[in-house]
Design a protein around this motif. Structure first.
Motif, PDB file in Angstrom:
ATOM      1  N   GLN A   1       0.824  -1.204   0.000  1.00 13.59           N
ATOM      2  CA  GLN A   1       0.000   0.000   0.000  1.00 13.59           C
ATOM      3  C   GLN A   1       0.863   1.261   0.000  1.00 13.59           C
ATOM      4  N   LYS A   2       1.951   1.243   0.754  1.00 11.45           N
ATOM      5  CA  LYS A   2       2.825   2.426   0.808  1.00 11.45           C
ATOM      6  C   LYS A   2       3.545   2.649  -0.511  1.00 11.45           C
TER       7      LYS A   2
ATOM      8  N   GLU B   1      12.524   8.543  11.875  1.00 12.91           N
ATOM      9  CA  GLU B   1      12.225   8.295  13.279  1.00 12.91           C
ATOM     10  C   GLU B   1      12.676   6.886  13.649  1.00 12.91           C
ATOM     11  N   ARG B   2      13.107   6.722  14.874  1.00  8.51           N
ATOM     12  CA  ARG B   2      13.631   5.424  15.305  1.00  8.51           C
ATOM     13  C   ARG B   2      12.599   4.308  15.105  1.00  8.51           C
ATOM     14  N   GLU B   3      11.329   4.623  15.351  1.00  7.17           N
ATOM     15  CA  GLU B   3      10.282   3.608  15.223  1.00  7.17           C
ATOM     16  C   GLU B   3      10.137   3.107  13.786  1.00  7.17           C
ATOM     17  N   GLU B   4      10.461   3.976  12.820  1.00  7.74           N
ATOM     18  CA  GLU B   4      10.343   3.580  11.419  1.00  7.74           C
ATOM     19  C   GLU B   4      11.305   2.461  11.062  1.00  7.74           C
TER      20      GLU B   4
ATOM     21  N   LEU C   1       7.469   2.286   8.638  1.00 10.54           N
ATOM     22  CA  LEU C   1       8.129   3.108   7.628  1.00 10.54           C
ATOM     23  C   LEU C   1       7.130   4.082   7.022  1.00 10.54           C
ATOM     24  N   LYS C   2       7.536   5.341   6.878  1.00  5.82           N
ATOM     25  CA  LYS C   2       6.637   6.372   6.354  1.00  5.82           C
ATOM     26  C   LYS C   2       6.889   6.633   4.869  1.00  5.82           C
ATOM     27  N   ILE C   3       5.808   6.942   4.168  1.00  5.93           N
ATOM     28  CA  ILE C   3       5.908   7.280   2.750  1.00  5.93           C
ATOM     29  C   ILE C   3       6.815   8.493   2.561  1.00  5.93           C
ATOM     30  N   SER C   4       6.736   9.457   3.478  1.00  2.00           N
ATOM     31  CA  SER C   4       7.560  10.662   3.365  1.00  2.00           C
ATOM     32  C   SER C   4       9.048  10.327   3.435  1.00  2.00           C
ATOM     33  N   THR C   5       9.411   9.306   4.200  1.00  2.00           N
ATOM     34  CA  THR C   5      10.818   8.893   4.281  1.00  2.00           C
ATOM     35  C   THR C   5      11.265   8.281   2.955  1.00  2.00           C
TER      36      THR C   5
ATOM     37  N   ALA D   1      17.664   4.980   4.824  1.00  2.00           N
ATOM     38  CA  ALA D   1      17.042   5.556   6.006  1.00  2.00           C
ATOM     39  C   ALA D   1      17.933   5.249   7.202  1.00  2.00           C
ATOM     40  N   GLY D   2      17.895   6.109   8.188  1.00  2.00           N
ATOM     41  CA  GLY D   2      18.713   5.881   9.368  1.00  2.00           C
ATOM     42  C   GLY D   2      18.307   6.804  10.496  1.00  2.00           C
ATOM     43  N   ASN D   3      18.928   6.591  11.650  1.00  2.00           N
ATOM     44  CA  ASN D   3      18.619   7.421  12.813  1.00  2.00           C
ATOM     45  C   ASN D   3      19.875   7.603  13.648  1.00  2.00           C
ATOM     46  N   GLU D   4      20.262   8.878  13.795  1.00  2.00           N
ATOM     47  CA  GLU D   4      21.433   9.241  14.602  1.00  2.00           C
ATOM     48  C   GLU D   4      22.676   8.433  14.217  1.00  2.00           C
TER      49      GLU D   4
END
Length: 459
Positions: A298-299, A437-440, A369-373, A391-394
């Motif tokens: 869907q994404k 975001e970390r949750e993604e 995971l977000k579509i914007s990412t 994608a990544g975080n810190e």
């Protein structure tokens, strides 16, 4: 490209002017009775005048596909009365721009076209559109927002010539509109400039009438029916405003980026894992009313402008992917590891599109995971060719990963179950991280991971 603009008011016309002069084909939709105040600079006027001229553009009212095609062929803009924008079904636009300016989304979806732009408040990038263009006067006017929303509506109009609320002319009562001052006419404070529902409307300041609704329009009490400009420049009444040009510039920037990107990238969805650590096929597990594989399908469906290959061995996933128009490569040997799926997906993409700048590989067990990412990864790859974008975080890397074409030979040599991680360590200087975001970044390896996610969403 073919571009459908929802709305044909003064701001939408400013957007159209930027796109029109760059050679795009434009169809604009409007209400049966447009309520455009600055109608002299709006193609919405074509609804009741059949034809409207704004600067070097001509908008012509049409009522069918054939009429619209004839107008576009002669180099003009087609205007159609179509509240629901059903025109998109036969026009099949590359881009939809929602410039209704209702301060809320009236029904636009990110899947309505390969690329969807929301103008002003009421839209969220990555949810109901791919990006948002700021409409509030000030430092960020016309900026393109790829994550988040425009500044919320304050209810206070922008400052023009030192005036804000005073410059607006509002209906004094519900009923038929009758103008007593013409666009371009100078009026004094306290002068009657219109009558609505039989009640006189007085100017709240002196200046030139920059906009006024057409006679005969039915209005509600308090509706904006006119606009007074203290700068008293008559040319401002018949030319596109600085604000409309700035917003149009933001839309053109986003459209141009998409136009250059759509033939350069492709997607590969990896959905062939055996789920050994999970104990069963985790991709068919449900979260928030959808299975994990349905969530990623869907994404990615929001990116219909790009080729999409799904690598799977599951018949249900294959069927749903094909229903969405995705290509499917069936992996009959999942025991060979994720590297086998990566190579299958890459080879399939190259048979679909020989010349390609990069491929975005995404897993199917990353439900947050977000579509914007995803969109920002594509943007980063477009601006930085030759790099590995993820994608990544810190500073910590994660999925999805977009591999530039120069790494394709190395991907084709992969083996085992570690995928592209084998290549990362040799190209650390070429890796660029798009902050998420970390949750993604959380994926589901075991049943405990899924249980934790279900608790977080209240399931």
């Amino acid at each position: 490209m073919k571009i459908l603009i929802k709305g044909a008011g003064d701001l939408a016309t400013g957007i159209a002017s930027r796109l029109y002069r760059c050679g795009h084909q434009i169809v604009m939709t409007e209400l049966e009775v447009p309520l455009t105040v600055r109608r002299r600079v709006a193609l919405s006027r074509a609804v009741y005048e059949k034809c409207a001229q704004v600067e070097d553009m001509t908008g012509i009212l049409v009522s069918s596909k054939q009429e619209a095609e004839a107008v576009l062929k002669q180099g003009d803009i087609a205007v159609v009365v179509d509240k629901e924008a059903d025109t998109r079904r036969w026009f099949c636009p590359d881009v939809i721009v929602d410039a209704i300016l209702a301060k809320r989304n009236l029904g636009t979806s990110i899947t309505d076209a390969p690329f969807v732009i929301g103008v002003g408040p009421g839209f969220s990038a990555g949810e109901d559109c791919h990006c948002v263009v700021e409409t509030k006067r000030g430092h960020t006017l016309g900026s393109v927002i790829w994550k988040g929303s425009a500044i919320p509506n304050t209810g206070v109009p922008g400052n023009i010539g030192g005036y804000t609320i005073e410059r607006l002319i509002r209906a004094a009562a519900e009923g038929t509109m009758q103008a007593k001052a013409e666009i371009g006419e100078y009026v004094e404070k306290g002068q009657t400039v219109a009558v609505t529902g039989g009640v006189s409307v007085q100017a709240q300041m002196s200046g030139i009438v920059r906009g006024m609704l057409q006679n005969g329009a039915w209005v509600k009490k308090g509706l904006k029916i006119g606009d007074i400009d203290a700068r008293c420049e008559a040319s401002h009444c018949v030319t596109i405003s600085d604000k409309a040009r700035a917003v149009g510039g933001g839309v053109l920037e986003a459209v141009s980026q998409f136009e250059h990107m759509r033939d350069r990238f492709a997607f590969v969805i990896l959905a062939a894992g055996r789920g050994e650590r999970f104990g069963r096929n985790k991709l068919k597990e449900s979260l928030s009313g959808k299975t994990l594989y349905q969530t990623i399908l869907q994404k990615v469906e929001a990116f219909s402008g790009y080729p999409v290959v799904v690598v799977t061995g599951d018949e249900a996933i294959k069927r749903e992917a094909e229903e969405k128009g995705f290509f499917v490569e069936k992996n009959q040997e999942p025991e060979l590891g994720i590297s086998h799926s990566v190579k299958m997906g890459l080879k399939k993409v190259l048979t679909i599109q020989e010349e390609i700048q990069g491929i975005l590989f995404t897993v199917s067990d990353q439900p947050n995971l977000k579509i914007s990412t995803i969109q920002r990864i594509l943007n980063e790859a477009f601006l930085h060719p030759g790099q590995i974008i993820c994608a990544g975080n810190e500073g910590k890397t994660g999925n999805p990963v977009l591999w530039d074409e120069k790494y394709f030979p190395e991907l084709l040599k992969l083996s085992g179950d570690s995928g592209g991680k084998q290549i990362f360590k040799y190209h650390q200087k070429e890796v660029r991280i798009v902050e998420a975001e970390r949750e993604e970044l959380k994926d589901i390896d075991c049943q405990k991971d899924l249980e934790c996610l279900r608790k977080e969403v209240g399931v």
